[in-house]
Design a protein around this motif. Structure first.
Motif, PDB file in Angstrom:
ATOM      1  N   GLY A   1       0.838  -1.190   0.000  1.00 18.99           N
ATOM      2  CA  GLY A   1       0.000   0.000   0.000  1.00 18.99           C
ATOM      3  C   GLY A   1       0.871   1.238   0.000  1.00 18.99           C
ATOM      4  O   GLY A   1       2.064   1.197   0.297  1.00 18.99           O
ATOM      5  N   GLU A   2       0.275   2.353  -0.321  1.00 18.06           N
ATOM      6  CA  GLU A   2       1.019   3.590  -0.458  1.00 18.06           C
ATOM      7  C   GLU A   2       1.387   4.177   0.899  1.00 18.06           C
ATOM      8  O   GLU A   2       0.528   4.381   1.758  1.00 18.06           O
ATOM      9  CB  GLU A   2       0.189   4.607  -1.244  1.00 18.06           C
ATOM     10  CG  GLU A   2       0.945   5.901  -1.536  1.00 18.06           C
ATOM     11  CD  GLU A   2       0.125   6.871  -2.359  1.00 18.06           C
ATOM     12  OE1 GLU A   2       0.617   7.961  -2.654  1.00 18.06           O
ATOM     13  OE2 GLU A   2      -1.022   6.520  -2.699  1.00 18.06           O
ATOM     14  N   LYS A   3       2.673   4.412   1.098  1.00 18.38           N
ATOM     15  CA  LYS A   3       3.185   5.087   2.291  1.00 18.38           C
ATOM     16  C   LYS A   3       2.654   4.478   3.579  1.00 18.38           C
ATOM     17  O   LYS A   3       2.060   5.135   4.428  1.00 18.38           O
ATOM     18  CB  LYS A   3       2.843   6.576   2.237  1.00 18.38           C
ATOM     19  CG  LYS A   3       3.505   7.311   1.075  1.00 18.38           C
ATOM     20  CD  LYS A   3       3.187   8.779   1.109  1.00 18.38           C
ATOM     21  CE  LYS A   3       3.896   9.497  -0.049  1.00 18.38           C
ATOM     22  NZ  LYS A   3       3.611  10.956  -0.060  1.00 18.38           N
ATOM     23  N   SER A   4       2.885   3.171   3.748  1.00 23.69           N
ATOM     24  CA  SER A   4       2.480   2.473   4.963  1.00 23.69           C
ATOM     25  C   SER A   4       3.618   1.575   5.433  1.00 23.69           C
ATOM     26  O   SER A   4       4.488   1.179   4.652  1.00 23.69           O
ATOM     27  CB  SER A   4       1.207   1.663   4.739  1.00 23.69           C
ATOM     28  OG  SER A   4       1.403   0.714   3.701  1.00 23.69           O
ATOM     29  N   ILE A   5       3.616   1.234   6.727  1.00 25.79           N
ATOM     30  CA  ILE A   5       4.716   0.496   7.324  1.00 25.79           C
ATOM     31  C   ILE A   5       4.188  -0.353   8.471  1.00 25.79           C
ATOM     32  O   ILE A   5       3.208   0.005   9.133  1.00 25.79           O
ATOM     33  CB  ILE A   5       5.803   1.488   7.808  1.00 25.79           C
ATOM     34  CG1 ILE A   5       7.087   0.770   8.182  1.00 25.79           C
ATOM     35  CG2 ILE A   5       5.302   2.351   8.950  1.00 25.79           C
ATOM     36  CD1 ILE A   5       8.251   1.730   8.416  1.00 25.79           C
ATOM     37  N   PHE A   6       4.833  -1.520   8.721  1.00 27.42           N
ATOM     38  CA  PHE A   6       4.468  -2.372   9.844  1.00 27.42           C
ATOM     39  C   PHE A   6       5.063  -1.792  11.129  1.00 27.42           C
ATOM     40  O   PHE A   6       6.183  -1.262  11.129  1.00 27.42           O
ATOM     41  CB  PHE A   6       4.984  -3.796   9.636  1.00 27.42           C
ATOM     42  CG  PHE A   6       4.321  -4.530   8.511  1.00 27.42           C
ATOM     43  CD1 PHE A   6       3.023  -5.016   8.635  1.00 27.42           C
ATOM     44  CD2 PHE A   6       4.992  -4.750   7.309  1.00 27.42           C
ATOM     45  CE1 PHE A   6       2.408  -5.696   7.593  1.00 27.42           C
ATOM     46  CE2 PHE A   6       4.395  -5.430   6.264  1.00 27.42           C
ATOM     47  CZ  PHE A   6       3.094  -5.901   6.409  1.00 27.42           C
TER      48      PHE A   6
END
Length: 206
Positions: free
Chosen positions: A132-137
């Motif tokens: 997804g766009e500009k997402s992080i765990f």
């Protein structure tokens, strides 16, 4: 009877587990009051630096310590205090340690610690980029669940030290100045602000 059990199980799942999931995904991830935060520690691998609240603003732990750009620190706190997850992965969905490793959260190298008066420290750990766009765990403190969050907070935090320095040589503000003195071999120059205007006291009054 078997069909009744299946329907009952589905109802319980939708009523309790899904409700819990949506409630968690719709709330702020960190319980932070920016006005009460006194220390921020940013760790990126073997490198770590911190911000400490002072009477005149924030200091960054460079060598020697330097005044930080207050706008940059304020933006960091704003992003942290309003952070909401895109999605939540319950720990039961993480089948084994390999899953955490694949997400970059088995031994996370990047984290931000917020020290706030009167409450335990809050730590958010960052892993790999998510789909997804500009997402992080990410993970918070020792919670077993993993969340997917916007990457804006990590983008703001994990930058070179110099990006957080206040590059002005002093913290002086024009509306606070009352006296200016210039010292040189030929003599001294002294200016004083009074009655809404500046006047010279040395070498001559004017």
């Amino acid at each position: 009877l078997a069909l009744f059990c299946v329907v009952l199980g589905l109802f319980i799942w939708l009523r309790f587990f899904e409700k819990s999931f949506h409630a968690s995904a719709d709330t702020h991830l960190l319980q932070i009051d920016p006005s009460k935060v006194t220390d921020i520690v940013i760790t990126d691998g073997n490198n770590s630096f911190s911000f400490k609240q002072q009477e005149n603003g924030w200091n960054v732990s460079t060598t020697p310590p330097d005044h930080a750009d207050d706008e940059q620190v304020t933006r960091l706190l704003m992003l942290a205090s309003t952070l909401k997850p895109f999605d939540l992965l319950h720990f039961k969905e993480l089948k084994n340690n390999r899953s955490l490793s694949e997400l970059g959260l088995q031994n996370p190298r990047r984290s931000i610690t917020f020290h706030q008066e009167g409450v335990p420290d809050q730590i958010i750990y960052f892993g790999n980029e998510a789909v997804g766009e500009k997402s992080i765990f990410a993970k918070v403190n020792n919670k077993r669940s993993v969340v997917i969050v916007p990457s804006a907070l990590s983008d703001q935090a994990f930058r070179p030290h110099d990006d957080f320095r206040d590059h002005l040589l002093t913290t002086l503000q024009l509306n606070q100045l009352r006296t200016i003195q210039l010292h040189q071999e030929l003599g001294n120059l002294s200016l004083v602000f009074a009655d809404d205007h500046w006047r010279m006291e040395q070498p001559t009054e004017s």
